[in-house]
Scaffold this active site. Structure first.
Site, PDB file in Angstrom:
ATOM      1  CB  THR A   1      -0.908  -0.006   1.247  1.00  0.00           C
ATOM      2  OG1 THR A   1      -1.614  -1.242   1.268  1.00  0.00           O
ATOM      3  CG2 THR A   1      -1.896   1.136   1.225  1.00  0.00           C
TER       4      THR A   1
ATOM      5  N   GLY B   1      -4.268   1.950  -2.527  1.00  0.00           N
ATOM      6  CA  GLY B   1      -4.287   0.718  -1.752  1.00  0.00           C
ATOM      7  C   GLY B   1      -4.997  -0.370  -2.525  1.00  0.00           C
ATOM      8  CB  SER B   2      -8.542  -0.720  -3.547  1.00  0.00           C
ATOM      9  OG  SER B   2      -9.038  -0.494  -2.253  1.00  0.00           O
TER      10      SER B   2
ATOM     11  CG  PHE C   1      -2.208   2.294   5.865  1.00  0.00           C
ATOM     12  CD1 PHE C   1      -2.179   3.312   6.800  1.00  0.00           C
ATOM     13  CD2 PHE C   1      -3.082   2.419   4.789  1.00  0.00           C
ATOM     14  CE1 PHE C   1      -2.982   4.445   6.656  1.00  0.00           C
ATOM     15  CE2 PHE C   1      -3.894   3.535   4.637  1.00  0.00           C
ATOM     16  CZ  PHE C   1      -3.847   4.555   5.571  1.00  0.00           C
ATOM     17  CB  ILE C   2       4.151  -1.155   6.076  1.00  0.00           C
ATOM     18  CG1 ILE C   2       3.982  -0.465   4.704  1.00  0.00           C
ATOM     19  CG2 ILE C   2       4.868  -2.505   5.924  1.00  0.00           C
ATOM     20  CD1 ILE C   2       2.972  -1.106   3.756  1.00  0.00           C
TER      21      ILE C   2
ATOM     22  CD  GLU D   1      -2.466 -10.230   1.984  1.00  0.00           C
ATOM     23  OE1 GLU D   1      -1.675 -10.518   1.061  1.00  0.00           O
ATOM     24  OE2 GLU D   1      -2.757  -9.073   2.298  1.00  0.00           O
TER      25      GLU D   1
HETATM   26  C1  LIG Z   1      -4.163  -1.977  10.436  1.00  0.00           C
HETATM   27  C2  LIG Z   1      -3.768  -2.037   8.996  1.00  0.00           C
HETATM   28  C3  LIG Z   1      -2.689  -2.825   8.620  1.00  0.00           C
HETATM   29  C4  LIG Z   1      -2.295  -2.888   7.283  1.00  0.00           C
HETATM   30  N1  LIG Z   1      -1.203  -3.621   6.927  1.00  0.00           N
HETATM   31  C5  LIG Z   1      -0.735  -3.565   5.659  1.00  0.00           C
HETATM   32  C6  LIG Z   1       0.484  -4.214   5.290  1.00  0.00           C
HETATM   33  O1  LIG Z   1       1.130  -4.889   6.093  1.00  0.00           O
HETATM   34  N2  LIG Z   1       0.927  -4.093   4.011  1.00  0.00           N
HETATM   35  C7  LIG Z   1       0.251  -3.368   3.077  1.00  0.00           C
HETATM   36  O2  LIG Z   1       0.705  -3.299   1.947  1.00  0.00           O
HETATM   37  N3  LIG Z   1      -0.915  -2.758   3.393  1.00  0.00           N
HETATM   38  C8  LIG Z   1      -1.416  -2.825   4.652  1.00  0.00           C
HETATM   39  N4  LIG Z   1      -2.588  -2.176   4.989  1.00  0.00           N
HETATM   40  C9  LIG Z   1      -3.267  -1.387   3.976  1.00  0.00           C
HETATM   41  C10 LIG Z   1      -4.574  -1.990   3.485  1.00  0.00           C
HETATM   42  O3  LIG Z   1      -4.349  -3.177   2.780  1.00  0.00           O
HETATM   43  C11 LIG Z   1      -5.288  -0.904   2.674  1.00  0.00           C
HETATM   44  O4  LIG Z   1      -5.690   0.103   3.596  1.00  0.00           O
HETATM   45  C12 LIG Z   1      -6.481  -1.433   1.903  1.00  0.00           C
HETATM   46  O5  LIG Z   1      -6.057  -2.275   0.859  1.00  0.00           O
HETATM   47  C13 LIG Z   1      -7.344  -0.319   1.307  1.00  0.00           C
HETATM   48  O6  LIG Z   1      -6.565   0.594   0.588  1.00  0.00           O
HETATM   49  P1  LIG Z   1      -6.726   2.188   0.890  1.00  0.00           P
HETATM   50  O7  LIG Z   1      -6.603   2.373   2.375  1.00  0.00           O
HETATM   51  O8  LIG Z   1      -5.780   2.895   0.024  1.00  0.00           O
HETATM   52  O9  LIG Z   1      -8.207   2.502   0.506  1.00  0.00           O
HETATM   53  P2  LIG Z   1      -8.799   2.917  -1.014  1.00  0.00           P
HETATM   54  O10 LIG Z   1      -8.232   1.954  -1.954  1.00  0.00           O
HETATM   55  O11 LIG Z   1      -8.446   4.370  -1.152  1.00  0.00           O
HETATM   56  O12 LIG Z   1     -10.288   2.717  -0.764  1.00  0.00           O
HETATM   57  C14 LIG Z   1     -11.138   3.690  -0.133  1.00  0.00           C
HETATM   58  C15 LIG Z   1     -12.588   3.186  -0.211  1.00  0.00           C
HETATM   59  O13 LIG Z   1     -12.943   3.030  -1.598  1.00  0.00           O
HETATM   60  C16 LIG Z   1     -13.433   1.736  -1.802  1.00  0.00           C
HETATM   61  N5  LIG Z   1     -13.099   1.243  -3.133  1.00  0.00           N
HETATM   62  C17 LIG Z   1     -11.879   1.168  -3.715  1.00  0.00           C
HETATM   63  N6  LIG Z   1     -11.968   0.592  -4.918  1.00  0.00           N
HETATM   64  C18 LIG Z   1     -13.269   0.270  -5.111  1.00  0.00           C
HETATM   65  C19 LIG Z   1     -14.008  -0.356  -6.155  1.00  0.00           C
HETATM   66  N7  LIG Z   1     -13.403  -0.802  -7.250  1.00  0.00           N
HETATM   67  N8  LIG Z   1     -15.338  -0.495  -5.996  1.00  0.00           N
HETATM   68  C20 LIG Z   1     -15.960  -0.062  -4.875  1.00  0.00           C
HETATM   69  N9  LIG Z   1     -15.318   0.529  -3.844  1.00  0.00           N
HETATM   70  C21 LIG Z   1     -13.999   0.694  -3.953  1.00  0.00           C
HETATM   71  C22 LIG Z   1     -12.776   0.881  -0.737  1.00  0.00           C
HETATM   72  O14 LIG Z   1     -13.516  -0.308  -0.506  1.00  0.00           O
HETATM   73  C23 LIG Z   1     -12.792   1.818   0.438  1.00  0.00           C
HETATM   74  O15 LIG Z   1     -14.034   1.768   1.076  1.00  0.00           O
HETATM   75  C24 LIG Z   1      -3.018  -2.143   6.324  1.00  0.00           C
HETATM   76  C25 LIG Z   1      -4.128  -1.389   6.705  1.00  0.00           C
HETATM   77  C26 LIG Z   1      -4.501  -1.324   8.022  1.00  0.00           C
HETATM   78  C27 LIG Z   1      -5.705  -0.497   8.410  1.00  0.00           C
END
Ligand SMILES: Cc1cc2nc3c(=O)[nH]c(=O)nc-3n(C[C@H](O)[C@H](O)[C@H](O)COP(=O)(O)OP(=O)(O)OC[C@H]3O[C@@H](n4cnc5c(N)ncnc54)[C@H](O)[C@@H]3O)c2cc1C
Length: 383
Positions: free
Chosen positions: A129, A134-135, A159-160, A245
């Site tokens: 991320t 992220g997504s 968020f790692i 995962e």
């Molecule tokens: C406690 C914690 C630990 C974590 N550990 C790690 C880690 O070790 N390594 C790592 O790489 N990451 C880690 N993460 C990151 C986590 O995987 C991301 O936060 C997550 O993948 C979402 O990405 P984002 O936060 O950028 O949200 P975004 O991608 O910005 O999403 C924001 C919102 O938009 C929605 N959204 C996005 N795309 C779509 C779509 N196509 N259709 C509908 N809705 C959508 C999402 O569901 C969400 O509600 C961690 C996060 C947390 C909170």
């Protein structure tokens, strides 16, 4: 309901893990929450009893048991003790990081990294991320540009999990930004490389014992020998391990909600109002019956998915179903259980309050609920 996915080996392992958690985790949990991270000695102790690198070949210090159920047992026992934050420390290595090293690593890479990680002398993290994405993983902007025998890495991750403690970080980079998903590669960054900096320990609402951090890379020169697998195939490698995962997170949520529910049953049997235990009001009895049923149904599905994963048959669609369903159910369970505690549920000294806060991350990481539904929805439209 009797669970039928374990054999005697798993039962013996569970006894050992439960003992380990009681001695080496529970007494320290509050202190680790206050510190915002576990002590590194936890890894060494976990390594000593064989909790790290379950699937890793013995010659690299692992347990050589390629059986997800052992990892599942560790996760369940941590959650049973209210230490779901620590699943990312131990199961995180077994389920998230080790598979990339064992499946993609060269002989030299395995010898270099795995023994230390399996012994708990070194800590790992998986960095996908970024602040901007992220997504949508293929939109990452951290670049790794080849320069002779090295890559020059620039960018940032956020968020790692284990970001502060990690010595070895499997980092998702773009080696060819113009190629999108086909330009994604996996590169291992190591503690001490000039230009590799940690940001702050992030201030989370739950999972306080787990350090979650930002990472910054400024002209970090990484030997080309730290590339995992082939350049440009990183996206496919990541997709290949996502089912595991997601199962790891689903197992965490399942075990955590079972604990929350058990504790709540005790509480609702002891707490009286209007001359009777609150569990005996019909409205609450129905609520408990509904939760018990939903938990049981989810448990059966999840155990089935675990059996499929062990057999190498679990589909990404089923893993996505298990992930969103259990993590969303956990939100409902913990919300309802907190309500049944009345005002005490709002007090951090009651386990349900911590469960409530810890649970919230589960629908977000390892792919959000919405992303899981996208995966499932797309699979339904395939011919
Ligand atoms: C406690 C914690 C630990 C974590 N550990 C790690 C880690 O070790 N390594 C790592 O790489 N990451 C880690 N993460 C990151 C986590 O995987 C991301 O936060 C997550 O993948 C979402 O990405 P984002 O936060 O950028 O949200 P975004 O991608 O910005 O999403 C924001 C919102 O938009 C929605 N959204 C996005 N795309 C779509 C779509 N196509 N259709 C509908 N809705 C959508 C999402 O569901 C969400 O509600 C961690 C996060 C947390 C909170």
């Amino acid at each position: 309901m009797e669970r039928d996915l374990f054999d005697a080996g798993h039962h013996d392992f569970r006894v050992m893990v439960r003992d380990f958690v009681a001695k080496e985790v529970e007494p320290h949990l509050t202190a680790w929450e206050q510190a915002g991270a576990v002590d590194r000695s936890l890894y060494v102790k976990a390594g000593e009893v064989g909790l790290l690198g379950l699937d890793v070949d013995e010659q690299y210090g692992g347990g050589r048991v390629a059986d997800f159920r052992y990892s599942l047992v560790i996760t369940e026992e941590l959650c049973r003790a209210g230490a779901s934050a620590l699943t990312m420390n131990i199961s995180g290595f077994n389920d998230l990081v080790a598979p990339y090293l064992t499946e993609l690593g060269t002989e030299e890479q395995k010898r270099r990294w795995l023994p230390g990680l399996c012994a708990g002398r070194a800590v790992s993290a998986l960095a996908m991320t970024e602040p901007g994405t992220g997504s949508d993983l293929k939109a990452i902007r951290t670049t790794a540009v080849r320069d002779g025998d090295e890559y020059v890495v620039n960018g940032a991750k956020t968020f790692i999990s284990n970001g502060i403690l990690a010595d070895i970080v499997v980092t998702v980079v773009s080696t060819d930004p113009a190629a999108g998903a086909k330009g994604v590669s996996l590169l291992v960054l190591e503690r001490g490389m000039p230009g590799f900096e940690r940001g702050r320990k992030l201030d989370k609402i739950g999972l306080l014992a787990q350090d979650t951090a930002e990472l910054f890379f400024t002209d970090v020169r990484v030997p080309a020998g730290n590339l995992l697998g082939e350049e440009g195939r990183g996206f496919g490698y990541l997709m290949g391990n996502l089912a595991r995962e997601r199962m790891s997170v689903a197992v965490t949520s399942m075990a955590a909600m079972e604990r929350t529910f058990r504790n709540m049953l005790d509480y609702a049997g002891q707490r009286s109002a209007f001359g009777q235990p609150i569990a005996d009001f019909q409205a609450n009895r129905f609520a408990l019956a509904e939760l018990a049923t939903e938990i049981q149904v989810a448990r059966v599905f999840l155990d089935r998915c675990a059996t499929e994963l062990v057999a190498g048959r679990l589909t990404d669609t089923d893993a996505a179903m298990a992930k969103w369903w259990t993590t969303e159910l956990q939100q409902r369970v913990v919300q309802r259980c907190l309500q049944l505690h009345g005002g005490y549920g709002f007090m951090r000294e009651y386990p349900v309050a911590r469960d409530f806060l810890d649970a919230r991350a589960s629908t977000l990481y390892a792919g959000t609920t919405e992303v899981m539904k996208e995966i499932i929805g797309r699979s339904l439209r395939k011919p």
